[in-house]
Design a protein around this motif. Structure first.
Motif, PDB file in Angstrom:
ATOM      1  N   MET A   1     -25.883  51.220   8.935  1.00  0.00           N
ATOM      2  CA  MET A   1     -26.724  50.041   8.331  1.00  0.00           C
ATOM      3  C   MET A   1     -25.410  49.270   7.042  1.00  0.00           C
ATOM      4  O   MET A   1     -24.774  50.142   6.025  1.00  0.00           O
ATOM      5  N   ARG A   2     -24.726  48.051   8.087  1.00  0.00           N
ATOM      6  CA  ARG A   2     -23.853  47.138   7.068  1.00  0.00           C
ATOM      7  C   ARG A   2     -24.354  46.208   6.556  1.00  0.00           C
ATOM      8  O   ARG A   2     -23.556  45.303   7.917  1.00  0.00           O
ATOM      9  N   ILE A   3     -24.486  45.677   5.436  1.00  0.00           N
ATOM     10  CA  ILE A   3     -24.747  44.172   5.225  1.00  0.00           C
ATOM     11  C   ILE A   3     -23.522  44.014   4.586  1.00  0.00           C
ATOM     12  O   ILE A   3     -23.488  44.581   3.668  1.00  0.00           O
ATOM     13  N   TRP A   4     -22.348  43.047   5.199  1.00  0.00           N
ATOM     14  CA  TRP A   4     -20.625  43.368   4.071  1.00  0.00           C
ATOM     15  C   TRP A   4     -21.834  42.143   3.400  1.00  0.00           C
ATOM     16  O   TRP A   4     -22.258  41.078   3.027  1.00  0.00           O
ATOM     17  N   SER A   5     -21.144  42.445   1.974  1.00  0.00           N
ATOM     18  CA  SER A   5     -20.088  40.986   0.522  1.00  0.00           C
ATOM     19  C   SER A   5     -19.650  40.683   1.471  1.00  0.00           C
ATOM     20  O   SER A   5     -19.512  38.992   0.642  1.00  0.00           O
ATOM     21  N   LEU A   6     -18.756  40.030   1.907  1.00  0.00           N
ATOM     22  CA  LEU A   6     -17.656  39.587   2.647  1.00  0.00           C
ATOM     23  C   LEU A   6     -18.323  38.302   3.481  1.00  0.00           C
ATOM     24  O   LEU A   6     -18.633  38.829   4.198  1.00  0.00           O
ATOM     25  N   VAL A  17     -21.818  39.736  14.556  1.00  0.00           N
ATOM     26  CA  VAL A  17     -23.426  40.359  15.364  1.00  0.00           C
ATOM     27  C   VAL A  17     -23.453  41.395  15.291  1.00  0.00           C
ATOM     28  O   VAL A  17     -25.087  41.609  14.721  1.00  0.00           O
ATOM     29  N   ALA A  18     -23.133  42.429  14.773  1.00  0.00           N
ATOM     30  CA  ALA A  18     -23.557  43.700  14.541  1.00  0.00           C
ATOM     31  C   ALA A  18     -23.688  43.396  12.879  1.00  0.00           C
ATOM     32  O   ALA A  18     -25.385  44.214  12.890  1.00  0.00           O
ATOM     33  N   CYS A  19     -23.821  42.945  12.040  1.00  0.00           N
ATOM     34  CA  CYS A  19     -24.652  42.684  11.370  1.00  0.00           C
ATOM     35  C   CYS A  19     -25.395  41.170  11.416  1.00  0.00           C
ATOM     36  O   CYS A  19     -26.265  41.684  10.345  1.00  0.00           O
ATOM     37  N   TRP A  20     -25.364  40.980  12.054  1.00  0.00           N
ATOM     38  CA  TRP A  20     -26.836  40.008  12.608  1.00  0.00           C
ATOM     39  C   TRP A  20     -28.115  40.889  12.459  1.00  0.00           C
ATOM     40  O   TRP A  20     -28.951  40.754  11.861  1.00  0.00           O
ATOM     41  N   ARG A  21     -27.018  41.509  13.650  1.00  0.00           N
ATOM     42  CA  ARG A  21     -28.752  42.937  14.015  1.00  0.00           C
ATOM     43  C   ARG A  21     -29.491  43.679  12.887  1.00  0.00           C
ATOM     44  O   ARG A  21     -30.270  44.192  13.256  1.00  0.00           O
ATOM     45  N   GLU A  22     -27.965  44.528  12.293  1.00  0.00           N
ATOM     46  CA  GLU A  22     -28.394  45.170  10.810  1.00  0.00           C
ATOM     47  C   GLU A  22     -28.828  44.618  10.215  1.00  0.00           C
ATOM     48  O   GLU A  22     -30.255  44.682   9.239  1.00  0.00           O
ATOM     49  N   TRP A 140     -25.379  51.713  -5.261  1.00  0.00           N
ATOM     50  CA  TRP A 140     -25.440  51.510  -4.098  1.00  0.00           C
ATOM     51  C   TRP A 140     -24.576  52.311  -2.902  1.00  0.00           C
ATOM     52  O   TRP A 140     -24.804  52.776  -2.182  1.00  0.00           O
ATOM     53  N   GLU A 141     -23.112  52.470  -3.328  1.00  0.00           N
ATOM     54  CA  GLU A 141     -21.770  52.212  -1.490  1.00  0.00           C
ATOM     55  C   GLU A 141     -21.883  53.797  -1.590  1.00  0.00           C
ATOM     56  O   GLU A 141     -22.162  54.460  -2.571  1.00  0.00           O
ATOM     57  N   ARG A 142     -22.176  54.083  -0.026  1.00  0.00           N
ATOM     58  CA  ARG A 142     -21.872  55.530  -0.023  1.00  0.00           C
ATOM     59  C   ARG A 142     -20.868  55.697   0.786  1.00  0.00           C
ATOM     60  O   ARG A 142     -20.309  55.936   1.619  1.00  0.00           O
ATOM     61  N   PRO A 143     -19.431  55.500   0.175  1.00  0.00           N
ATOM     62  CA  PRO A 143     -17.945  56.025   0.822  1.00  0.00           C
ATOM     63  C   PRO A 143     -17.453  57.640   1.660  1.00  0.00           C
ATOM     64  O   PRO A 143     -18.287  58.224   1.301  1.00  0.00           O
TER      65      PRO A 143
END
Length: 143
Positions: A1-6, A17-22, A140-143
């Motif tokens: 799951m990636r919820i972008w801060s950008l 689209v992926a951001c919306w779905r996730e 919380w970021e898991r690089p």
């Protein structure tokens, strides 16, 4: 799951689209409508707000606004608590934004060279829900 801060304007079609779905999945988690992803670290910043569903609703509203601007048809009725994206802003560190910027650039290089070219001429800006503060990559970021 990636919820972008950008800001969603930086994402290519697939990323948007992926951001919306996730993020819809994240909303389901925060609304106790699913059992999966309950402990996902990306949700920490939303849970830390006074109104997690409102915060995720504001995030989704920002993504939906970008989709509308591009002529896409995201079903905004799926947002449980649609709130204006600038409402109740959440801090995000400069280090997190820079980390995501590099991560996005690498993704665009692989899957969307025209978007990677546009990316290379742009500068990272935050999603309207977030306000940038000094600091390193978020805990919380898991690089």
């Amino acid at each position: 799951m990636r919820i972008w801060s950008l800001h969603p304007r930086h994402l290519d079609r697939a990323g948007l689209v992926a951001c919306w779905r996730e993020t819809l999945l994240a909303q389901a988690v925060l609304a106790d409508r699913t059992k999966g992803y309950r402990n996902h670290p990306q949700l920490e910043r939303f849970r830390a707000t006074a109104d997690p569903l409102g915060a995720i609703g504001a995030y989704l509203s920002g993504v939906a606004a970008e989709a509308d601007a591009r002529g896409y048809r995201f079903d905004a009725s799926r947002i449980l608590r649609p709130i204006a994206p600038g409402t109740g802003r959440i801090p995000v560190t400069r280090g997190q934004l820079d980390y995501e910027w590099r991560h996005l650039g690498a993704k665009l290089e692989r899957r969307s060279p025209p978007d990677a070219e546009r990316w290379s001429r742009d500068a990272p800006g935050p999603h309207p829900l977030f306000t940038v503060v000094p600091g390193d990559v978020e805990a919380w970021e898991r690089p």
